[in-house]
Design a protein around this motif. Structure first.
Motif, PDB file in Angstrom:
ATOM      1  N   VAL A  27       4.894 -11.609   7.707  1.00 50.73           N
ATOM      2  CA  VAL A  27       5.191 -10.686   6.997  1.00 50.73           C
ATOM      3  C   VAL A  27       4.552  -9.690   6.406  1.00 50.73           C
ATOM      4  CG1 VAL A  27       5.517  -9.670   3.819  1.00 50.73           C
ATOM      5  CG2 VAL A  27       7.290 -11.604   5.261  1.00 50.73           C
TER       6      VAL A  27
ATOM      7  N   PHE B 264       3.714  -7.344   9.426  1.00 52.20           N
ATOM      8  CA  PHE B 264       4.565  -6.131   9.342  1.00 52.20           C
ATOM      9  C   PHE B 264       4.141  -5.222   8.493  1.00 52.20           C
ATOM     10  CE2 PHE B 264       7.659  -4.014   7.998  1.00 52.20           C
ATOM     11  CZ  PHE B 264       8.559  -3.687   8.938  1.00 52.20           C
ATOM     12  N   LYS B 265       2.816  -5.971   7.047  1.00 47.57           N
ATOM     13  CA  LYS B 265       2.843  -4.860   6.404  1.00 47.57           C
ATOM     14  C   LYS B 265       1.732  -4.082   6.735  1.00 47.57           C
ATOM     15  CE  LYS B 265       0.771  -5.255   1.686  1.00 47.57           C
ATOM     16  NZ  LYS B 265       0.756  -6.135   1.252  1.00 47.57           N
TER      17      LYS B 265
ATOM     18  N   VAL C 271       3.194  13.589   1.514  1.00 46.90           N
ATOM     19  CA  VAL C 271       2.886  12.440   2.594  1.00 46.90           C
ATOM     20  C   VAL C 271       2.233  11.491   1.075  1.00 46.90           C
ATOM     21  CG1 VAL C 271       2.582  11.079   3.913  1.00 46.90           C
ATOM     22  CG2 VAL C 271       3.838  13.512   4.334  1.00 46.90           C
TER      23      VAL C 271
ATOM     24  N   THR D  43       5.543   3.988  -1.926  1.00 47.24           N
ATOM     25  CA  THR D  43       6.082   3.300  -1.204  1.00 47.24           C
ATOM     26  C   THR D  43       4.904   1.777  -1.581  1.00 47.24           C
ATOM     27  OG1 THR D  43       6.633   4.698   0.120  1.00 47.24           O
ATOM     28  CG2 THR D  43       6.072   2.056   1.581  1.00 47.24           C
ATOM     29  N   PHE D  44       3.797   2.013  -1.304  1.00 44.05           N
ATOM     30  CA  PHE D  44       3.029   0.770  -1.317  1.00 44.05           C
ATOM     31  C   PHE D  44       2.818   0.207  -3.159  1.00 44.05           C
ATOM     32  CE2 PHE D  44       1.690   1.923   2.609  1.00 44.05           C
ATOM     33  CZ  PHE D  44       1.983   0.871   3.364  1.00 44.05           C
TER      34      PHE D  44
ATOM     35  N   GLY E  88       5.845  -0.238  -4.489  1.00 41.54           N
ATOM     36  CA  GLY E  88       6.478  -0.616  -4.485  1.00 41.54           C
ATOM     37  C   GLY E  88       7.966   0.197  -5.805  1.00 41.54           C
ATOM     38  N   ARG E  89       6.892   1.579  -5.971  1.00 47.60           N
ATOM     39  CA  ARG E  89       8.051   1.882  -6.401  1.00 47.60           C
ATOM     40  C   ARG E  89       8.902   3.049  -5.910  1.00 47.60           C
ATOM     41  NH1 ARG E  89       3.694   2.225  -9.922  1.00 47.60           N
ATOM     42  NH2 ARG E  89       2.491   4.285  -8.989  1.00 47.60           N
ATOM     43  N   THR E  90      10.226   3.059  -6.317  1.00 42.41           N
ATOM     44  CA  THR E  90      10.468   3.773  -5.123  1.00 42.41           C
ATOM     45  C   THR E  90      11.324   5.528  -5.715  1.00 42.41           C
ATOM     46  OG1 THR E  90      12.748   2.572  -6.313  1.00 42.41           O
ATOM     47  CG2 THR E  90      14.095   4.181  -5.230  1.00 42.41           C
ATOM     48  N   CYS E  91      11.251   6.193  -4.313  1.00 43.06           N
ATOM     49  CA  CYS E  91      10.576   7.483  -4.192  1.00 43.06           C
ATOM     50  C   CYS E  91      11.972   8.251  -3.051  1.00 43.06           C
ATOM     51  CB  CYS E  91       9.607   7.841  -4.006  1.00 43.06           C
ATOM     52  SG  CYS E  91       8.650   7.532  -1.558  1.00 43.06           S
ATOM     53  N   CYS E  92      11.897   9.507  -3.699  1.00 42.96           N
ATOM     54  CA  CYS E  92      12.679   9.436  -2.504  1.00 42.96           C
ATOM     55  C   CYS E  92      13.035   9.372  -1.322  1.00 42.96           C
ATOM     56  CB  CYS E  92      12.227  11.258  -2.833  1.00 42.96           C
ATOM     57  SG  CYS E  92      11.228  12.038  -2.176  1.00 42.96           S
ATOM     58  N   GLY E  93      14.827   9.494  -0.927  1.00 43.12           N
ATOM     59  CA  GLY E  93      14.279   8.411   1.147  1.00 43.12           C
ATOM     60  C   GLY E  93      14.754  10.035   1.378  1.00 43.12           C
ATOM     61  N   TRP E  94      14.624  11.427   0.786  1.00 36.16           N
ATOM     62  CA  TRP E  94      14.391  12.118   2.058  1.00 36.16           C
ATOM     63  C   TRP E  94      13.692  13.397   0.880  1.00 36.16           C
ATOM     64  CZ3 TRP E  94      17.603  17.466   2.175  1.00 36.16           C
ATOM     65  CH2 TRP E  94      18.763  16.652   0.909  1.00 36.16           C
TER      66      TRP E  94
END
Lengths: 100, 178
Positions: free
Chosen positions: B2, B5-6, B162, B169-170, B172-178
């Motif tokens: 992991v 991969f990270k 960006v 992302t890093f 661990g929070r949700t942001c828009c997928g697109w």
């Protein structure tokens, strides 16, 4: 996607750096976006986001995908975004035709 | 595994951001060079061969003998008549009005929404403003904003989004997928 669109706007405002293949790809991209907005298919994209949602790395180091809140929240976005993407495709095409 | 991969994901994202930043910076520099090499302001004009015409876009065009008179972003010039222009003045004005309507619509959405949605709509307002100025013929555009400004503003906007997505992302929070 909006980051890419803003990047395209930066490219549009620097016609000195126009490259025909890139410009025509952008014309196709924005034309496709216009079709998706016009046919309301963009809402499907929004509800079933890429990879099932936003990708994130948890503190433990594992990769997770979670569902993001849909961004398309107004019905008239379909018309306004279709118009905007058509306009962008048209401007790219018009600029490239003049430059070529 | 992991952790590996990270690390790879981080390197890949950093590379993507680096490439994007470089590309946008080059576009900005090209625009700045273009704007320094031509006369600015509505009403200013210059005769030019095709290479120097590459600094221009087709905001407006009108026949003047064997030449087109063209303008974009408050800059005007003459170019040979064999170029194809699909954006006459009247159509440019209509497109400008369409983008004014889009600005109004999306500004309303900005005011009515919150969080990510508000930023998403704000991005569209910025794009619509840029497009309105791009389409507006020099005769009705009295602001004379340099093209380099727009280029850098949109490039910085793209980079900011960006970077924000990377941070989300890093974290661990949700942001828009697109």
């Amino acid at each position: 996607m909006i980051a890419f669109d803003l990047g395209a706007m930066a490219y549009m405002w620097s016609p000195a750096g126009f490259q025909a293949p890139i410009t025509w790809l952008l014309v196709a991209y924005f034309a496709a976006q216009a079709v998706l907005w016009g046919t309301n298919r963009m809402r499907d994209f929004d509800e079933h986001t890429i990879l099932g949602g936003a990708v994130s790395v948890t503190p433990e180091g594992s990769l997770t995908a979670s569902v993001a809140e849909p961004l398309i929240c107004f019905k008239d976005l379909r018309v306004s975004m279709a118009a905007m993407t058509i306009g962008m495709a048209y401007m790219f095409a018009a600029t490239q035709l003049v430059l070529s | 595994m992991v952790a590996t991969f990270k690390r790879c994901a981080k390197r890949m994202l950093v590379s993507v951001v680096g490439l994007l930043a470089t590309a946008l910076q080059l576009a900005g520099v090209a625009a700045a060079e273009g704007s320094s090499g031509m006369s600015m302001g509505a009403g200013s004009s210059t005769s030019s061969s095709m290479p120097s015409m590459a600094h221009m876009g087709p905001k407006a065009a009108a026949h003047a003998g064997g030449m087109h008179s063209m303008s974009m972003g408050g800059i005007s010039m003459s170019v040979p008549s064999h170029t194809t222009n699909i954006l006459p003045d009247w159509l440019a004005v209509i497109w400008t009005l369409v983008f004014f309507a889009i600005i109004a619509s999306h500004t309303r959405h900005v005011l009515q929404s919150e969080g990510q949605r508000r930023w998403w709509h704000s991005g569209h307002v910025a794009m619509a403003i840029g497009m309105a100025f791009m389409f507006a013929p020099a005769s009705i555009d009295h602001f004379n904003i340099p093209t380099g400004f727009w280029s850098l503003a949109f490039a910085n906007g793209a980079i900011a989004i960006v970077l924000w997505m990377l941070v989300q992302t890093f974290a661990g929070r949700t942001c828009c997928g697109w």
